[in-house]
Design a protein around this motif. Structure first.
Motif, PDB file in Angstrom:
ATOM      1  N   GLN A 305       0.890  -1.450  -0.050  1.00 36.24           N
ATOM      2  CA  GLN A 305      -0.048   0.123  -0.384  1.00 36.24           C
ATOM      3  C   GLN A 305       0.702   1.045   0.071  1.00 36.24           C
ATOM      4  O   GLN A 305       1.354   1.584   0.116  1.00 36.24           O
ATOM      5  CB  GLN A 305      -0.892   0.139   1.286  1.00 36.24           C
ATOM      6  CG  GLN A 305      -2.080  -0.655   1.368  1.00 36.24           C
ATOM      7  CD  GLN A 305      -2.632  -1.049   2.269  1.00 36.24           C
ATOM      8  OE1 GLN A 305      -3.021  -0.257   2.810  1.00 36.24           O
ATOM      9  NE2 GLN A 305      -2.905  -2.231   3.330  1.00 36.24           N
ATOM     10  N   TRP A 307       0.207   6.264  -0.510  1.00 31.63           N
ATOM     11  CA  TRP A 307      -0.264   7.246  -0.201  1.00 31.63           C
ATOM     12  C   TRP A 307      -0.665   8.188  -1.410  1.00 31.63           C
ATOM     13  O   TRP A 307       0.603   7.819  -2.578  1.00 31.63           O
ATOM     14  CB  TRP A 307      -0.467   8.023   1.086  1.00 31.63           C
ATOM     15  CG  TRP A 307       0.902   8.439   0.528  1.00 31.63           C
ATOM     16  CD1 TRP A 307       1.814   9.720   0.724  1.00 31.63           C
ATOM     17  CD2 TRP A 307       2.495   7.966   1.697  1.00 31.63           C
ATOM     18  NE1 TRP A 307       2.943   9.780   1.045  1.00 31.63           N
ATOM     19  CE2 TRP A 307       3.218   8.560   1.938  1.00 31.63           C
ATOM     20  CE3 TRP A 307       2.552   6.319   2.442  1.00 31.63           C
ATOM     21  CZ2 TRP A 307       4.746   8.104   1.372  1.00 31.63           C
ATOM     22  CZ3 TRP A 307       3.971   5.612   2.470  1.00 31.63           C
ATOM     23  CH2 TRP A 307       4.829   7.187   2.757  1.00 31.63           C
ATOM     24  N   ASP A 308      -0.917   8.291  -1.775  1.00 30.43           N
ATOM     25  CA  ASP A 308      -1.258   9.914  -3.118  1.00 30.43           C
ATOM     26  C   ASP A 308      -1.460  10.833  -2.606  1.00 30.43           C
ATOM     27  O   ASP A 308      -0.330  11.422  -3.413  1.00 30.43           O
ATOM     28  CB  ASP A 308      -3.168   9.516  -3.927  1.00 30.43           C
ATOM     29  CG  ASP A 308      -3.448   7.577  -3.931  1.00 30.43           C
ATOM     30  OD1 ASP A 308      -2.541   7.159  -4.463  1.00 30.43           O
ATOM     31  OD2 ASP A 308      -4.708   7.806  -3.221  1.00 30.43           O
ATOM     32  N   ASN A 309      -1.851  11.143  -1.824  1.00 29.76           N
ATOM     33  CA  ASN A 309      -1.703  12.991  -1.238  1.00 29.76           C
ATOM     34  C   ASN A 309      -0.911  13.257   0.178  1.00 29.76           C
ATOM     35  O   ASN A 309      -1.109  12.015   1.206  1.00 29.76           O
ATOM     36  CB  ASN A 309      -3.034  13.594  -1.127  1.00 29.76           C
ATOM     37  CG  ASN A 309      -4.579  12.793  -0.236  1.00 29.76           C
ATOM     38  OD1 ASN A 309      -3.727  12.393   0.481  1.00 29.76           O
ATOM     39  ND2 ASN A 309      -5.596  12.368  -1.319  1.00 29.76           N
ATOM     40  N   ASP A 311      -2.963  14.736   2.483  1.00 27.64           N
ATOM     41  CA  ASP A 311      -3.914  13.941   3.629  1.00 27.64           C
ATOM     42  C   ASP A 311      -3.948  12.692   4.214  1.00 27.64           C
ATOM     43  O   ASP A 311      -3.359  12.442   5.612  1.00 27.64           O
ATOM     44  CB  ASP A 311      -5.812  14.476   3.847  1.00 27.64           C
ATOM     45  CG  ASP A 311      -5.653  16.085   3.112  1.00 27.64           C
ATOM     46  OD1 ASP A 311      -4.738  16.866   3.867  1.00 27.64           O
ATOM     47  OD2 ASP A 311      -6.685  16.173   2.693  1.00 27.64           O
ATOM     48  N   ASP A 312      -3.704  11.695   3.431  1.00 27.66           N
ATOM     49  CA  ASP A 312      -2.835  10.708   3.598  1.00 27.66           C
ATOM     50  C   ASP A 312      -2.021  10.413   4.068  1.00 27.66           C
ATOM     51  O   ASP A 312      -2.110   9.808   5.405  1.00 27.66           O
ATOM     52  CB  ASP A 312      -3.419   9.487   2.100  1.00 27.66           C
ATOM     53  CG  ASP A 312      -4.601   9.415   1.798  1.00 27.66           C
ATOM     54  OD1 ASP A 312      -5.631   9.581   2.602  1.00 27.66           O
ATOM     55  OD2 ASP A 312      -4.644   8.457   0.514  1.00 27.66           O
ATOM     56  N   LYS A 313      -1.096  11.207   4.210  1.00 25.58           N
ATOM     57  CA  LYS A 313       0.632  10.430   4.702  1.00 25.58           C
ATOM     58  C   LYS A 313       0.095  11.313   6.032  1.00 25.58           C
ATOM     59  O   LYS A 313       1.008  10.688   7.293  1.00 25.58           O
ATOM     60  CB  LYS A 313       1.641  11.503   3.974  1.00 25.58           C
ATOM     61  CG  LYS A 313       3.060  11.814   3.568  1.00 25.58           C
ATOM     62  CD  LYS A 313       3.544  12.329   3.161  1.00 25.58           C
ATOM     63  CE  LYS A 313       4.580  13.929   3.075  1.00 25.58           C
ATOM     64  NZ  LYS A 313       5.430  13.825   2.697  1.00 25.58           N
ATOM     65  N   LYS A 319      -1.931   4.161  11.075  1.00 21.27           N
ATOM     66  CA  LYS A 319      -2.504   2.877  10.583  1.00 21.27           C
ATOM     67  C   LYS A 319      -0.565   2.125  10.865  1.00 21.27           C
ATOM     68  O   LYS A 319      -1.372   1.271  10.341  1.00 21.27           O
ATOM     69  CB  LYS A 319      -1.887   3.419   9.365  1.00 21.27           C
ATOM     70  CG  LYS A 319      -3.694   3.640   8.622  1.00 21.27           C
ATOM     71  CD  LYS A 319      -3.496   4.622   7.149  1.00 21.27           C
ATOM     72  CE  LYS A 319      -4.570   5.122   6.828  1.00 21.27           C
ATOM     73  NZ  LYS A 319      -4.380   5.623   5.413  1.00 21.27           N
TER      74      LYS A 319
END
Ligand SMILES: NC(=O)c1ccc[n+]([C@@H]2O[C@H](COP(=O)([O-])OP(=O)(O)OC[C@H]3O[C@@H](n4cnc5c(N)ncnc54)[C@H](O)[C@@H]3O)[C@@H](O)[C@H]2O)c1
Ligand SMILES: Nc1ncnc2c1ncn2[C@@H]1O[C@H](COP(=O)(O)OP(=O)(O)OP(=O)(O)O)[C@@H](O)[C@H]1O
Length: 564
Positions: A305, A307-309, A311-313, A319
């Motif tokens: 998996q 992250w794309d952006n 905010d996810d980072k 997680k």
């Protein structure tokens, strides 16, 4: 007895060379006056001694110089004897007078000894008097049943309450939450049945409380581990920096891999480790977006998996259970920089040249990862510095750029400018110094073995709570590096009269220009980086300075050769 020595030496020398002395005193045939009686000479010497003894008594009460004044007294006494002898021309052939002068010398010596003894006795008496007064004060305190209204977290105010005000009689919950009251400990003290009378007369010690300013946090509980008030005496209760163990309470499920770019060996190992973790440990794997693309070429790893952006980072810490780094210290710095808040534990495999923060050998990764996933394991909690740039141009002081967290250091230097860096430094509200030189390094203790070390700073165990203040090539001979406590806030200001701009860089990256009027504020961040230890914090630290720096490496001297 420094003042006494020269006179004493003179006397000894004179005693050894009576003839020459008398020759110089008695150059010609001068009529000899009648010698005074020994009684009048004794009176003269004693009078001086008494006067000087008063001085000795006064001074011994105030401090330790009583020995000096008693020496003055003895010197004067002896001087008086010699003065008398000097004023009394003597024929060296006159046996009686020579004997008489010897007797006078003996008398002067005896008087000196008496004076010294008296001064020492007076000093002792003064000390006993002081002790007596102290005991009386303590007895007074025993009448006070509790520590009274310990409600304020201001230590100065509380100290005045304890010493000056009569406390309230209410004994319950007197101390609130902001400190510790020694009374709680003293109350439990049961008098020993066979206590010696002199001790029982002293009574209980006065109650007191210590409190800490906790940066707005009213609850100082976190500090309580460090200090004990057993029987009213302040003592460090426990070692403040013990080895920390991490024990999983539930099974770790997700691992984030951070890898050094442009390294084939790292890429190969990363693919192998990911496969092993997924197949044998049933672990979810996160990687950086660019790594995810690299791993896509390997069919077995397509389920990682990423992250794309941003905010996810930002949510990664929610997680990820564990971070694995493959690279050198720079990769650990990079991994830490991805987390602006809490950081999951880091297991750093050494795939660089040095490795002060990378204790694990990559060849044995199965063994190490197995142990870490099972737990418990030792960790080093590495402090980070939180740095804010405040622009003079900003209209409101509160408008600052996003804080930057560094694991090693923030450096303020002259960049490409050829002028001296000129920086004003403040620690909390106190002025520290002006830096004129190439720049300044504000370092964590983890960073103490990096740039700060190269600039002459001390190496500090990473678990020591402190901030290093290390100048870079200061243009002054006396600018030694400092280590400040971890709770201070530093402000580095580029003054308006600075000839050039300064540049701040964070763990060797992200350079920001500081114009005259701009400031950098640094303090310890509440988000440390927990790194897994191979053995424990201390063993790992010592190993890294031995192996990484060859610290104090020297061939042992052979046994052959000169001996004691
Ligand atoms: N004169 C110098 O010694 C100097 C100059 C610039 C930067 N640095 C250091 O380099 C760090 C950045 O590291 P990088 O790997 O991204 O750059 P980099 O690749 O230029 O490596 C710098 C060297 O510093 C070592 N290093 C990094 N952190 C360390 C630490 N905590 N203890 C001991 N050695 C450490 C690295 O292992 C590497 O060998 C900066 O934080 C700074 O401390 C040192
Ligand atoms: N995942 C990453 N993405 C981008 N840059 C990275 C990443 N990991 C490491 N770096 C950068 O790569 C540089 C070199 O990394 P690192 O220090 O780990 O390797 P090294 O230089 O081979 O080791 P050593 O410093 O021990 O000689 C560092 O400046 C670091 O910031």
């Amino acid at each position: 007895m420094p003042l006494g020595e020269p006179a004493h030496q003179d006397a000894a020398q004179l005693a050894q060379q009576p003839d020459s002395r008398f020759r110089s005193l008695n150059p010609g045939p001068i009529p000899i006056p009648a010698a005074p009686s020994s009684r009048s000479l004794l009176d003269k010497v004693s009078d001086q001694t008494v006067d000087l003894d008063l001085t000795a008594s006064h001074q011994s009460e105030n401090g330790s110089i009583s020995t000096v004044s008693s020496t003055v007294s003895s010197v004067e006494s002896e001087k008086a004897a010699y003065e008398f002898l000097a004023q009394t021309p003597i024929k060296s052939t006159d046996k009686h007078l020579v004997e008489f002068s010897e007797a006078m010398r003996t008398v002067a010596k005896a008087l000196r000894q008496v004076a010294e003894g008296k001064a020492a006795a007076q000093a002792e008496a003064a000390e006993w008097k002081r002790k007596y007064e102290l005991e009386t004060a303590q007895k007074q305190q025993t009448r006070i049943k509790d520590c009274g209204t310990c409600t304020d977290d201001n230590l100065g105010k509380m100290a005045s309450q304890l010493s000056l005000e009569a406390p309230a009689s209410d004994q319950t919950g007197c101390c609130g939450n902001h400190g510790i009251c020694s009374h709680e400990v003293l109350q439990d003290e049961v008098p020993e049945p066979n206590a010696r009378p002199s001790l029982s007369m002293v009574g209980r010690k006065a109650s007191f409380r210590l409190s800490w300013g906790c940066n707005g946090n009213k609850n100082g509980q976190h500090k309580h581990d460090f200090v004990s008030f057993e029987k009213g005496d302040i003592t460090t209760a426990e070692r403040s920096s013990k080895q920390i163990l991490l024990k999983w309470e539930s099974r770790p499920q997700t691992v984030l891999f951070i890898t050094k770019p442009n390294s084939n060996s790292v890429r190969v190992l990363c693919a192998e480790m990911v496969r092993w973790l997924k197949e044998h440990k049933n672990i979810n794997v996160f990687v950086e977006p660019w790594v995810s693309k690299e791993l896509l070429t390997d069919d077995s790893n397509h389920t990682v998996q990423t992250w794309d952006n941003d905010d996810d980072k930002k949510m990664l810490h929610k997680k990820v259970d564990l971070i694995v780094t493959l690279g050198g210290d720079g990769t650990v710095l990079w991994a830490a920089s991805l987390f602006k808040g809490p950081v999951p534990p880091v297991v750093a495999f050494a795939m660089g040249s040095l490795g002060f923060m990378t204790p694990f050998q990559s060849e044995k990764y199965r063994h190490y990862l197995d142990n870490v996933l099972k737990g418990p394991f030792s960790i080093t909690l590495r402090n980070r510095l939180q740095c804010h740039v405040i622009r003079d141009a900003a209209k409101d002081e509160l408008v600052t750029e996003d804080p930057i967290l560094v694991l090693n250091e923030v450096t303020i230097d002259r960049g490409i400018s050829s002028y001296l860096t000129y920086l004003e430094c403040y620690c909390d509200s106190s002025f520290v110094t002006c830096v004129q030189g190439d720049g300044l390094i504000i370092s964590t203790t983890s960073g103490s073995t990096a740039y700060s070390l190269a600039a002459g700073g001390s190496m500090v165990h990473p678990q020591v709570p402190g901030i290093l203040f290390t100048p870079i090539c200061p243009h002054s001979l006396s600018f030694r590096p400092l280590i400040l406590p971890e709770y201070v806030t530093l402000r580095i200001q580029v003054p308006y009269n600075s000839r050039g701009h300064a540049w701040a860089s964070f763990d060797g990256k992200d350079r920001k220009q500081l114009a005259p009027g701009d400031a950098l504020i640094c303090s310890i961040s509440p988000w440390p980086v927990p790194t897994a230890c191979l053995v424990d914090s201390t063993t790992d630290f010592l190993r890294s300075i031995h192996e990484g720096l060859h610290w104090n490496l020297r061939k042992t001297q052979s046994l052959d050769g000169p001996r004691d």
